[in-house]
Design an enzyme around this catalytic site. Structure first.
Site, PDB file in Angstrom:
ATOM      1  N   ASP A  93     -20.698 -39.646  12.641  1.00  0.00           N
ATOM      2  CA  ASP A  93     -21.896 -39.697  11.813  1.00  0.00           C
ATOM      3  C   ASP A  93     -23.124 -39.530  12.706  1.00  0.00           C
ATOM      4  OD1 ASP A  93     -22.318 -42.171  12.991  1.00  0.00           O
ATOM      5  OD2 ASP A  93     -21.610 -43.303  11.263  1.00  0.00           O
ATOM      6  N   GLY A  95     -25.851 -41.304  13.110  1.00  0.00           N
ATOM      7  CA  GLY A  95     -26.561 -42.465  13.630  1.00  0.00           C
ATOM      8  C   GLY A  95     -27.704 -42.916  12.758  1.00  0.00           C
ATOM      9  N   ASP A 147     -30.143 -37.739   8.810  1.00  0.00           N
ATOM     10  CA  ASP A 147     -30.797 -37.939   7.521  1.00  0.00           C
ATOM     11  C   ASP A 147     -31.361 -39.345   7.418  1.00  0.00           C
ATOM     12  OD1 ASP A 147     -28.341 -39.266   7.392  1.00  0.00           O
ATOM     13  OD2 ASP A 147     -28.146 -38.968   5.235  1.00  0.00           O
ATOM     14  N   GLN A 190     -28.655 -35.988  -0.497  1.00  0.00           N
ATOM     15  CA  GLN A 190     -29.354 -37.233  -0.798  1.00  0.00           C
ATOM     16  C   GLN A 190     -30.009 -37.129  -2.174  1.00  0.00           C
ATOM     17  OE1 GLN A 190     -29.257 -40.071   0.586  1.00  0.00           O
ATOM     18  NE2 GLN A 190     -28.520 -39.753   2.675  1.00  0.00           N
ATOM     19  N   GLY A 217     -25.981 -41.796   0.717  1.00  0.00           N
ATOM     20  CA  GLY A 217     -26.877 -42.606  -0.096  1.00  0.00           C
ATOM     21  C   GLY A 217     -26.230 -43.301  -1.270  1.00  0.00           C
ATOM     22  N   ASP A 267     -14.590 -42.246   4.255  1.00  0.00           N
ATOM     23  CA  ASP A 267     -14.482 -43.184   5.378  1.00  0.00           C
ATOM     24  C   ASP A 267     -14.988 -44.527   4.908  1.00  0.00           C
ATOM     25  OD1 ASP A 267     -17.195 -44.155   6.966  1.00  0.00           O
ATOM     26  OD2 ASP A 267     -17.520 -42.386   5.703  1.00  0.00           O
ATOM     27  N   CYS A 305       6.377 -51.521   0.817  1.00  0.00           N
ATOM     28  CA  CYS A 305       5.599 -50.950   1.926  1.00  0.00           C
ATOM     29  C   CYS A 305       6.480 -50.798   3.165  1.00  0.00           C
ATOM     30  CB  CYS A 305       4.400 -51.844   2.226  1.00  0.00           C
ATOM     31  SG  CYS A 305       3.344 -51.248   3.566  1.00  0.00           S
ATOM     32  N   CYS A 307       5.217 -50.299   6.333  1.00  0.00           N
ATOM     33  CA  CYS A 307       4.488 -50.551   7.573  1.00  0.00           C
ATOM     34  C   CYS A 307       5.195 -51.647   8.386  1.00  0.00           C
ATOM     35  CB  CYS A 307       3.045 -50.956   7.278  1.00  0.00           C
ATOM     36  SG  CYS A 307       2.822 -52.686   6.808  1.00  0.00           S
ATOM     37  N   CYS A 310       4.966 -55.276   6.903  1.00  0.00           N
ATOM     38  CA  CYS A 310       5.792 -55.595   5.738  1.00  0.00           C
ATOM     39  C   CYS A 310       7.283 -55.516   6.044  1.00  0.00           C
ATOM     40  CB  CYS A 310       5.442 -54.662   4.581  1.00  0.00           C
ATOM     41  SG  CYS A 310       3.797 -54.968   3.883  1.00  0.00           S
ATOM     42  N   HIS A 336      -1.360 -52.908   8.262  1.00  0.00           N
ATOM     43  CA  HIS A 336      -0.916 -52.798   6.871  1.00  0.00           C
ATOM     44  C   HIS A 336      -1.982 -52.131   6.003  1.00  0.00           C
ATOM     45  CE1 HIS A 336       0.472 -53.740   2.832  1.00  0.00           C
ATOM     46  NE2 HIS A 336      -0.755 -54.164   2.607  1.00  0.00           N
TER      47      HIS A 336
END
Length: 376
Positions: A93, A95, A147, A190, A217, A267, A305, A307, A310, A336
């Site tokens: 990103d 910043g 931005d 935006q 935003g 994200d 699951c 993972c 689990c 997990h």
């Protein structure tokens, strides 16, 4: 051989999209979720472990990395991929959001932002040009333009002012971007929750021309319903042949709702941050491992699951680790959560491919409404 940066739209189901982004460090299947590696690490996880969850791309943070250890140092050490031992794509990103939210003092001008570090109080200047250059030094596969993101709620006048400044900064960011094979830059839409401002922002960014387009935003206090309404009129006017990235989102039901509205990339710190605060995300909602009802429970968090958490550890053990503040508890719950998020994205990709996305959404909500499994 380095590939060109491009996006393949492989299929749709309604407005949900299945695609693939090609970058210098590999392909990203979409819809995709990017774990957040703020300071060149996903907290409580080794990079190899993050890859094992199914993640194909990480997010790094320009603000934090420019302060520590410094972009020049990372560049001299071979770039962020080598520095953190992650050979897959990285998005950084700009910043800007961190400057607005973390810096002790900041002054926004047409040129950029002057701020004091939240670490030592030293003054820094961040501009569209310097942000873009720092991201080049980090060797980010995907660079974000600089931005301004105002907190919501805000007046339309304030939102418009920030959007117009962001569009001028987007042009300067694009002019500063060094084109390289396999690398791309995303513009950031935006305009708050104002339909006309969002559409104007998209038009201005498309005129500049980027390899992808992000929706910024949102998830800043407006609530899910208003966020979805904003997506309903924003994604339809965004380019079909470019990836769409919703920044900083979110909870599992946010992801499902946004994919249904045509978003490709996400994200959020939530899965890793929750793992460090004893909250686990499962197909039947969230589970608080601090709750004493787990202390004698021999079952896994989620019997379906796969993972490591689990497969090998009980709720009773996770409760014990949480109560005794053992580091292993943070590691297992983070693993997990990241695994669940990647499993959720893979499930949506398959459903879109098979034309069963609507059923996927119904089943997703039905399981969550059942709530966590009861003690037997």
């Amino acid at each position: 051989m380095t590939t060109d940066f491009n996006f393949e739209l492989l299929g749709t189901d309604g407005t949900a999209r299945r695609g693939r982004v090609h970058t210098a460090h590999g392909a990203i299947n979409t819809p995709a979720f990017m774990p957040v590696g703020t300071a060149a690490t996903v907290k409580a996880m080794m990079p190899e472990s993050v890859a094992e969850t199914g993640a194909e791309i990480l997010l790094g943070n320009t603000y934090h990395l420019m302060l520590r250890p410094g972009a020049e140092r990372i560049e001299k050490l071979g770039g962020l991929h080598k520095f953190m031992n992650w050979d897959k794509p990285i998005l950084t990103d700009s910043g800007g959001f961190q400057v607005m939210s973390l810096a002790q003092l900041r002054k926004i001008t047409e040129e950029g932002v002057r701020f004091r570090s939240h670490i030592d109080g030293a003054y820094y200047d961040l501009t569209p040009e310097s942000s873009t250059e720092i991201q080049r030094q980090l060797d980010a596969d995907i660079t974000m333009c600089f931005d301004e993101c105002p907190a919501l709620p805000a007046s339309k006048e304030r939102v418009n002012e920030a959007m117009q400044l962001s569009m001028r900064w987007a042009k300067r960011s694009r002019d500063a971007f060094v084109e390289r094979q396999g690398y791309g830059q995303f513009g950031i839409v935006q305009g708050g929750t104002e339909e006309d401002l969002r559409k104007e922002s998209v038009e201005k960014l498309v005129d500049i021309g980027f390899e992808g387009y992000a929706i910024g935003g949102l998830a800043v206090g407006e609530g899910q319903e208003l966020m979805f309404q904003t997506l309903d009129y924003t994604t339809p006017v965004m380019p079909v042949d470019k990836p769409r990235y919703l920044m900083g989102v979110g909870k599992p039901d946010d992801l499902v709702g946004a994919v249904a509205r045509g978003v490709d990339m996400f994200d959020c710190v939530l899965p890793s941050r929750s793992g460090r605060t004893a909250e686990a995300w499962t197909r039947r909602g969230s589970v608080n491992l601090r709750n004493a009802r787990h202390k004698d429970d021999p079952r896994p968090l989620d019997e379906h699951c796969t993972c490591p958490c689990c497969k090998s550890y009980s709720r009773a053990y996770l409760y014990h680790l949480t109560k005794t503040k053992e580091i292993l508890g943070l590691m297992l719950l983070t693993w997990h959560n990241l695994h669940y998020y990647q499993e959720l994205m893979a499930g949506m990709r398959t459903a879109i491919e098979e034309g069963t996305f609507e059923k996927f959404v119904v089943d997703f909500h039905a399981l969550r409404e059942q709530g966590d499994i009861e003690r037997v």
